[in-house]
Design an enzyme around this catalytic site. Structure first.
Site, PDB file in Angstrom:
ATOM      1  N   HIS A   1     -19.559  13.511  12.081  1.00 52.03           N
ATOM      2  CA  HIS A   1     -20.084  14.434  13.088  1.00 52.03           C
ATOM      3  C   HIS A   1     -20.008  15.858  12.572  1.00 52.03           C
ATOM      4  O   HIS A   1     -19.030  16.259  11.932  1.00 52.03           O
ATOM      5  CB  HIS A   1     -19.328  14.303  14.413  1.00 52.03           C
TER       6      HIS A   1
ATOM      7  N   ASP B   1     -20.520  18.451  14.777  1.00 54.56           N
ATOM      8  CA  ASP B   1     -20.059  19.338  15.851  1.00 54.56           C
ATOM      9  C   ASP B   1     -18.566  19.601  15.702  1.00 54.56           C
ATOM     10  O   ASP B   1     -17.823  18.789  15.138  1.00 54.56           O
ATOM     11  CB  ASP B   1     -20.387  18.761  17.230  1.00 54.56           C
TER      12      ASP B   1
ATOM     13  N   ASP C   1     -12.102  18.714  10.103  1.00 52.03           N
ATOM     14  CA  ASP C   1     -12.625  17.803  11.125  1.00 52.03           C
ATOM     15  C   ASP C   1     -14.028  18.242  11.550  1.00 52.03           C
ATOM     16  O   ASP C   1     -14.177  19.023  12.479  1.00 52.03           O
ATOM     17  CB  ASP C   1     -11.677  17.814  12.326  1.00 52.03           C
TER      18      ASP C   1
ATOM     19  N   GLU D   1     -19.456  14.379  19.077  1.00 55.16           N
ATOM     20  CA  GLU D   1     -18.233  13.593  18.958  1.00 55.16           C
ATOM     21  C   GLU D   1     -17.055  14.277  19.625  1.00 55.16           C
ATOM     22  O   GLU D   1     -16.193  13.634  20.203  1.00 55.16           O
ATOM     23  CB  GLU D   1     -17.910  13.341  17.481  1.00 55.16           C
ATOM     24  N   GLU D   2     -17.042  15.610  19.569  1.00 57.09           N
ATOM     25  CA  GLU D   2     -15.899  16.356  20.090  1.00 57.09           C
ATOM     26  C   GLU D   2     -15.931  16.524  21.605  1.00 57.09           C
ATOM     27  O   GLU D   2     -14.978  17.023  22.189  1.00 57.09           O
ATOM     28  CB  GLU D   2     -15.832  17.741  19.427  1.00 57.09           C
TER      29      GLU D   2
ATOM     30  N   GLU E   1     -13.561  10.630   9.064  1.00 55.68           N
ATOM     31  CA  GLU E   1     -12.616  11.381   9.892  1.00 55.68           C
ATOM     32  C   GLU E   1     -11.344  11.682   9.091  1.00 55.68           C
ATOM     33  O   GLU E   1     -10.983  10.925   8.186  1.00 55.68           O
ATOM     34  CB  GLU E   1     -12.249  10.582  11.147  1.00 55.68           C
TER      35      GLU E   1
ATOM     36  N   HIS F   1      -8.451  21.431  14.390  1.00 51.15           N
ATOM     37  CA  HIS F   1      -8.433  22.035  15.728  1.00 51.15           C
ATOM     38  C   HIS F   1      -7.499  23.232  15.828  1.00 51.15           C
ATOM     39  O   HIS F   1      -7.313  23.776  16.927  1.00 51.15           O
ATOM     40  CB  HIS F   1      -8.065  21.001  16.811  1.00 51.15           C
TER      41      HIS F   1
END
Length: 384
Positions: free
Chosen positions: A71, A73, A104, A139-140, A168, A357
């Protein structure tokens, strides 16, 4: 440049906070088209949700077919002034590439693309089978207009996957320490206890739901759901909030609510899990307490890829590059692998997840280079 660092830098510089694409898929589209891939940009949406752009690219038309998924995003940057370098700068400093999504998981995507381009260059531009990319921008967040629908779209075209690698950030401490071969399922709900509102000075005229919900929380969470299974740790139920919505200290509330989430293993399905909790609730309520569970929809089922030839192949490639034999793990939260598992065996192997994150999310340049080598080794063995 088609190396992983350059590709990751270009991706990080696209501020693709869900649901925005901000040009990230265009970076991949240009690279893959130039390498001979047939590329499709597909947008999905439904009422009440944002439209999401997705990308599917494939080269080759025969089996075996291996797909790399991911992903583009990312989560919001937070306080951008707190970043050592800009949150979307994609700058390299002291051997680290900085930026939201570096770990990520734009870094992992960059490594898979770089590895595939290297592999194709080495074999004359065509694989001995098929290679594809499944890339989403959803995805997030709620994950309804991304991988799950892209897989359906590909299947409707008559295409099948044999295996998939999801990039991931699976590693815990160092590159090569962990492959995710499965994930527990996730099921959320709200426990609701109905009482009778009244004045605190006259409790006999009311029914206070607060003591009752306290008793029920204990009854539902004290007894283990199971003791684990061959591939998974024990399931766990966690209450995350208790609310009565009462602003007056002299009023007994009419209702109390408690939210919870369950991470469940392969001893359960969503249906059997719900039935177990409903049974426990009925027993704890007896004939006095009026309570019910409001279940939330869930698209997070438990899955596991059984160890075998595909996992052995990945372990061999990882061990050759990193010198470490990775643990085959089913720990952690959910990922898009839960959708892919319905179509083919899937493993998750990417970067080290320590800064994902966070402010100053960053990845060692050396890890990007090594992960590219790992993916290159997987391809060589897969088509070998």
């Amino acid at each position: 440049m088609n190396d992983a660092v350059s590709i990751a830098r270009d991706l990080v510089r696209c501020p693709s906070v869900t649901p925005a694409d901000a040009g990230a898929l265009g970076v991949l589209e240009n690279l893959l088209k130039a390498a001979g891939f047939e590329v499709h940009r597909v947008t999905f949406g439904e009422p009440g949700t944002a439209d999401i752009d997705n990308l599917y690219a494939r080269i080759g038309d025969s089996a075996p077919h291996i797909s790399f998924a991911g992903h583009t995003d990312v989560v919001p940057a937070g306080d951008e002034a707190a970043w050592t370098l800009g949150a979307f700068s994609g700058e390299v400093k002291d051997g680290f590439l900085y930026g939201r999504g570096a770990v990520d998981m734009k870094g992992g995507i960059a490594c898979s693309v770089a590895a595939v381009l290297q592999y194709l260059a080495d074999v004359g531009g065509k694989p001995k089978g098929s290679i594809s990319f499944l890339i989403t921008g959803d995805e997030e967040d709620i994950s309804v207009n991304g991988t799950v629908k892209l897989l359906q779209w590909v299947a409707a075209r008559g295409e099948k996957f044999d295996h998939c690698v999801l990039g991931e950030p699976s590693n815990v401490e160092v590159l090569g320490d962990c492959i995710k071969i499965g994930r527990r399922g996730s099921q959320s709900g709200t426990l609701i206890v109905d009482g009778v509102q009244g004045h605190v000075a006259y409790p006999h005229r009311a029914a206070n739901p607060v003591p009752d919900i306290s008793r029920l929380i204990v009854a539902l969470s004290d007894e283990p759901l199971d003791h684990g299974s061959a591939q998974f740790q024990a399931s766990n139920l966690e209450f995350t909030s208790v609310d009565v919505g009462n602003t007056a200290s002299n009023v007994i509330a009419a209702q109390a609510r408690a939210k919870f989430n369950i991470r469940f293993n392969d001893n359960h399905t969503q249906e059997t899990l719900r039935a177990l909790l409903e049974e426990r609730l009925a027993k704890a309520c007896g004939n006095r307490i009026r309570a019910r569970i409001e279940w939330q929809p869930s698209n997070s089922n438990v899955f596991v890829t059984k160890p075998g030839a595909f996992t052995d192949l990945a372990v061999s490639a990882i061990e050759e590059v990193t010198g470490r034999k990775p643990e085959l793990s089913t720990s952690g939260g959910t990922s898009d692998a839960r959708f892919i598992a319905s179509y083919c065996p899937v493993i998750e192997f990417g970067l080290v997840g320590q800064t994902m994150h966070q402010i100053d999310e960053r990845v060692p340049v050396q890890d990007l280079e090594k992960l590219t080598q790992v993916y290159r080794g997987i391809l060589t063995r897969y088509f070998g």
